[in-house]
Design a protein around this motif. Sequence first.
Motif, PDB file in Angstrom:
ATOM      1  N   GLN A 150       0.715  -1.091  -0.118  1.00  0.00           N
ATOM      2  CA  GLN A 150      -0.156  -0.028  -0.048  1.00  0.00           C
ATOM      3  C   GLN A 150       0.971   1.318   0.040  1.00  0.00           C
ATOM      4  OE1 GLN A 150      -2.526   0.273   3.404  1.00  0.00           O
ATOM      5  NE2 GLN A 150      -0.945   0.133   4.818  1.00  0.00           N
ATOM      6  N   VAL A 151       0.326   2.348   0.031  1.00  0.00           N
ATOM      7  CA  VAL A 151       1.056   3.633  -0.274  1.00  0.00           C
ATOM      8  C   VAL A 151       0.576   4.900   0.871  1.00  0.00           C
ATOM      9  CG1 VAL A 151       1.689   5.557  -1.837  1.00  0.00           C
ATOM     10  CG2 VAL A 151       1.428   3.078  -3.077  1.00  0.00           C
ATOM     11  N   ALA A 152       1.470   5.277   1.430  1.00  0.00           N
ATOM     12  CA  ALA A 152       1.242   6.440   2.255  1.00  0.00           C
ATOM     13  C   ALA A 152       1.643   7.746   1.523  1.00  0.00           C
ATOM     14  CB  ALA A 152       1.996   6.239   3.596  1.00  0.00           C
ATOM     15  N   ILE A 153       0.830   8.660   1.653  1.00  0.00           N
ATOM     16  CA  ILE A 153       1.044   9.933   1.129  1.00  0.00           C
ATOM     17  C   ILE A 153       1.169  11.049   2.111  1.00  0.00           C
ATOM     18  CG2 ILE A 153       0.481  11.789  -0.666  1.00  0.00           C
ATOM     19  CD1 ILE A 153       0.747   9.097  -2.162  1.00  0.00           C
ATOM     20  N   PHE A 154       2.379  11.489   2.298  1.00  0.00           N
ATOM     21  CA  PHE A 154       2.575  12.519   3.393  1.00  0.00           C
ATOM     22  C   PHE A 154       2.680  13.955   2.778  1.00  0.00           C
ATOM     23  CE2 PHE A 154       5.669  15.580   5.565  1.00  0.00           C
ATOM     24  CZ  PHE A 154       4.768  15.647   6.708  1.00  0.00           C
ATOM     25  N   GLY A 155       1.934  14.838   3.346  1.00  0.00           N
ATOM     26  CA  GLY A 155       1.880  16.253   3.214  1.00  0.00           C
ATOM     27  C   GLY A 155       0.962  17.196   4.017  1.00  0.00           C
ATOM     28  N   ILE A 156       1.689  18.233   4.535  1.00  0.00           N
ATOM     29  CA  ILE A 156       0.887  19.187   5.712  1.00  0.00           C
ATOM     30  C   ILE A 156       0.450  20.171   4.864  1.00  0.00           C
ATOM     31  CG2 ILE A 156       1.856  17.948   7.548  1.00  0.00           C
ATOM     32  CD1 ILE A 156       3.804  20.149   7.627  1.00  0.00           C
ATOM     33  N   ASN A 157      -0.559  20.922   5.464  1.00  0.00           N
ATOM     34  CA  ASN A 157      -1.226  21.990   5.129  1.00  0.00           C
ATOM     35  C   ASN A 157      -1.754  22.190   3.839  1.00  0.00           C
ATOM     36  OD1 ASN A 157      -0.258  23.547   7.688  1.00  0.00           O
ATOM     37  ND2 ASN A 157       1.559  23.785   6.831  1.00  0.00           N
ATOM     38  N   ALA A 158      -1.457  22.575   2.703  1.00  0.00           N
ATOM     39  CA  ALA A 158      -2.025  22.534   1.394  1.00  0.00           C
ATOM     40  C   ALA A 158      -1.580  21.347   0.919  1.00  0.00           C
ATOM     41  CB  ALA A 158      -1.472  23.879   0.707  1.00  0.00           C
ATOM     42  N   SER A 159      -0.304  20.857   1.086  1.00  0.00           N
ATOM     43  CA  SER A 159      -0.018  19.644   0.530  1.00  0.00           C
ATOM     44  C   SER A 159      -0.858  18.467   1.270  1.00  0.00           C
ATOM     45  CB  SER A 159       1.553  19.318   0.930  1.00  0.00           C
ATOM     46  OG  SER A 159       2.242  20.108   0.295  1.00  0.00           O
ATOM     47  N   GLY A 160      -1.367  18.528   2.228  1.00  0.00           N
ATOM     48  CA  GLY A 160      -2.246  17.679   2.547  1.00  0.00           C
ATOM     49  C   GLY A 160      -3.735  17.465   1.824  1.00  0.00           C
ATOM     50  N   ILE A 161      -4.074  18.614   1.262  1.00  0.00           N
ATOM     51  CA  ILE A 161      -5.274  18.422   0.462  1.00  0.00           C
ATOM     52  C   ILE A 161      -4.914  17.554  -0.567  1.00  0.00           C
ATOM     53  CG2 ILE A 161      -6.926  19.728  -1.043  1.00  0.00           C
ATOM     54  CD1 ILE A 161      -6.487  21.922   0.849  1.00  0.00           C
ATOM     55  N   LEU A 162      -3.605  17.742  -1.437  1.00  0.00           N
ATOM     56  CA  LEU A 162      -3.062  17.100  -2.386  1.00  0.00           C
ATOM     57  C   LEU A 162      -2.973  15.551  -2.076  1.00  0.00           C
ATOM     58  CD1 LEU A 162      -0.377  19.325  -4.036  1.00  0.00           C
ATOM     59  CD2 LEU A 162      -2.828  19.207  -4.310  1.00  0.00           C
ATOM     60  N   ALA A 163      -2.566  15.189  -0.844  1.00  0.00           N
ATOM     61  CA  ALA A 163      -2.264  13.866  -0.403  1.00  0.00           C
ATOM     62  C   ALA A 163      -3.739  13.229  -0.350  1.00  0.00           C
ATOM     63  CB  ALA A 163      -1.909  13.792   1.132  1.00  0.00           C
ATOM     64  N   ASP A 164      -4.716  13.888   0.117  1.00  0.00           N
ATOM     65  CA  ASP A 164      -6.107  13.242  -0.014  1.00  0.00           C
ATOM     66  C   ASP A 164      -6.674  12.896  -1.263  1.00  0.00           C
ATOM     67  OD1 ASP A 164      -6.271  12.978   2.825  1.00  0.00           O
ATOM     68  OD2 ASP A 164      -7.815  14.821   3.010  1.00  0.00           O
ATOM     69  N   TYR A 165      -6.346  13.883  -2.277  1.00  0.00           N
ATOM     70  CA  TYR A 165      -6.557  13.612  -3.804  1.00  0.00           C
ATOM     71  C   TYR A 165      -5.835  12.447  -4.336  1.00  0.00           C
ATOM     72  CZ  TYR A 165      -7.264  14.577  -8.878  1.00  0.00           C
ATOM     73  OH  TYR A 165      -7.540  14.582  -9.998  1.00  0.00           O
TER      74      TYR A 165
END
Length: 296
Positions: free
Chosen positions: A145-160
């Motif tokens: 499986q893949v984990a996507i890390f990002g916080i603040n604005a990058s957190g929205i990109l992580a969910d997408y």
Amino acid sequence: MKQTRPARSRVDVVAERLRAREKQLSPRLLAVARYIDQQRESVLESTALEIAAANNTSDATVIRAIQALGFSGLRDLKQTLQAWFGPSLTSEEKMITTVSEVTSDVNSSIDFVLEGHRRACEVLSQPQNRVAMADAVALLSEARQVAIFGINASGILADYSVRLLNRIGLPAFSLNRASIALAEQLLALQRGDVLVMMAQQSAHREGTTVLREARRLGVPVILLTNATDSFFARAADVVINVPRGGENGRIPLHGTIMVCLEMVILSVASTLPQRTVKTMKRLQDLYRGLKPTGKK
């Protein structure tokens, strides 16, 4: 707060003292001293106890390492680091700088964004980035499986990005919270996974914690960044250079990261077409079951 690395002409007191004294330091003190040099942003926001925890040592050892570098204590060290970084710009200041340059001119606003994306696409298409993307796709194609890390604005990109990966049959989850919520998300990270990180220069606590857990589990790290000389870049297995703009105090563009993510995800889908098609068919079957049946 993200710091801006100063011009190379500024005297780097910490680095000079480390080079001059590293042969005189014990292995434990040297490890702490190197951590201070490599993770300066984190040190600025940390206590001696937190620095000690990051190095599996004691706060007394941290203080001895700081003093061995010629500083009277942690406060003296932080003052030196802050002077080296210089004043940093807030998001508000970056927005003010950018807007002041494009005020009342729609064309300049359009050009600002288009130029940023044009430059990013040029860099993404360069040979070294194509090789890095191929390496990333190879890792992702074999991931449990893949984990996507990002916080603040990058957190929205992580969910997408998680949604896109799940739609092509590759299980994925986000690491985009803070504090205890991020710790809870990290419980899902396991051996056999792959971690995709969106991170820049600042070695913030969230990123270093995620990276440390990935290393503990032997999880490969793919980094999307414009800071190819950062702490994260040195620790990553694959580094993809993604320009974001933001020079001269202007706001960065997050869409350039999204362009890179979509390139990588589409490449993974094309590498495993049967799994992608099977998952999409299953998705449509489930969706049809959710549609209203209509009135009889």
